[in-house]
Design an enzyme around this catalytic site. Sequence first.
Site, mmCIF file in Angstrom:
data_model
loop_
_atom_site.group_PDB
_atom_site.id
_atom_site.type_symbol
_atom_site.label_atom_id
_atom_site.label_comp_id
_atom_site.label_asym_id
_atom_site.label_seq_id
_atom_site.Cartn_x
_atom_site.Cartn_y
_atom_site.Cartn_z
ATOM 1 C CE LYS A 17 24.819 44.655 9.536
ATOM 2 N NZ LYS A 17 25.238 46.592 10.235
ATOM 3 C CE LYS A 68 34.121 35.203 18.181
ATOM 4 N NZ LYS A 68 33.118 34.459 18.241
ATOM 5 C CG ASN A 89 29.923 32.334 21.059
ATOM 6 O OD1 ASN A 89 29.293 31.760 22.562
ATOM 7 N ND2 ASN A 89 28.914 33.353 20.336
ATOM 8 C CG ASP A 105 30.839 32.510 17.650
ATOM 9 O OD1 ASP A 105 29.313 33.250 17.003
ATOM 10 O OD2 ASP A 105 31.512 32.771 17.955
ATOM 11 N N GLY A 130 42.118 31.760 7.390
ATOM 12 C CA GLY A 130 42.189 32.289 8.708
ATOM 13 C C GLY A 130 42.543 30.872 9.708
#
Length: 274
Positions: A17, A68, A89, A105, A130
Amino acid sequence: MGLPYAEVIGDPIAHSKSPQIHKFWLEKLGIEGDYRATRVAADGLGDYFRSRMADSDWRGCNISMPHKLAARAYAYHRQDPSFPPWPINLAYRDPEGRLIGEEFDSAGFIMSMLKLRGESGGPRSALILGAGSAARLVAWGLAHFGSAPIWIRNRDEQKARTLAGDYLKVGVRVLPPRAATPPVDILINATPLGMAGMPEAEIDLKPLPDHALVYDLVYDPPETALLRQARARGLRAVNGLSMLIEQAVPSFHRLFGAMPPRADDDALLALLTS
Ligand code: NAP
C-alpha cells in the site's frame, strides 16, 4: 530530466500500500512526482540498484520483504557497532550522490504503539511470531517499552535462536515452534501469514488474558482471520496500517523533501481500507 519518482521494492510486492500512501501525500502537497511498486527478485537486487543509480529521476526506494537485510550491501548505512546486523527499509540518493540506507520500521512500530499506549498503559509480556526483519525490529521496539519477557516463536527455531543470541542484552527468549501460546499481554504476528495470497495464521488465542492486545503487522487484508479471532474473543486487535503510515512519514521526507500532511490521516486511512 523526467518526472522524479520513488518506489517500493520486494518479492512479492503487488500487495503493498506504499504507492497509495506516497501518491496521496504527493497529490495533497502538489508535488510533481510518482511512486511505484516494483517486483525485484533476490538475485536481481544488485542489478536493480546499479540501474536505478544511473537514472537521475530516481529518488530512492522503500525496501520490503525479503530484501531488508540483503539491501544493506548496496547502501551506506550508519550502524551502531554494538548492535547486531540491522535491516534497512529505505535507500535514497543523498546530495553527494551516495546511496544511503536507513530503517524506519522500528520507529513506525514505536509510534503506533505510543498511540495505543494511551489506551493500554503499555505492554508487559509479549510473544512475537516470526524471526525475520520485522520480528527483529519489533523486539527492539518492545524492549524500549520495557516489555518483559519477550518470547519469540518461529517455524525455523534456529533462526529464532540467532535473533535471541543477537539480543542477549534485551533478553529475548525462544519458544519451540509447537509450544503452547503463553499468557502474554501482547501477541504480534511478524510473519506474512494472513497476507492476501498466503495461508492464515493458526494461533491458539485461548491462553491470552482478557486485556491482551493482538497486533498483526499484516495490513492487506485490513482484517486477517487472526484479528477476527481476537475480536471474537473480546481482545483488542490492531492491523499493520498505522505502523505502515508511521514508517512512511520519514521515508517521504527523505524521498521528496517535504513532511506529509498528517491532518489528512483520516482520509488516508479511509482510502487504504476502501
Ligand atoms: P522476512 O524477513 O521474510 O521474515 C518472515 C518471517 O515469517 C520468517 O521468520 C519466516 O520464517 C516466517 N514465515 C514466512 N512464511 C511463513 C509460513 N508460511 N509459515 C510460518 N512462518 C512463516 O519478512 P519481514 O520483513 O519480517 O515481514 C514479515 C511480515 O511483516 C510481512 O507480512 C510484512 O508485510 C509485515 N511487515 C509489516 C510492516 C508494517 O509497516 N505494517 C512492516 C514490516 C513488515 P522462517 O524464518 O522459518 O523462514
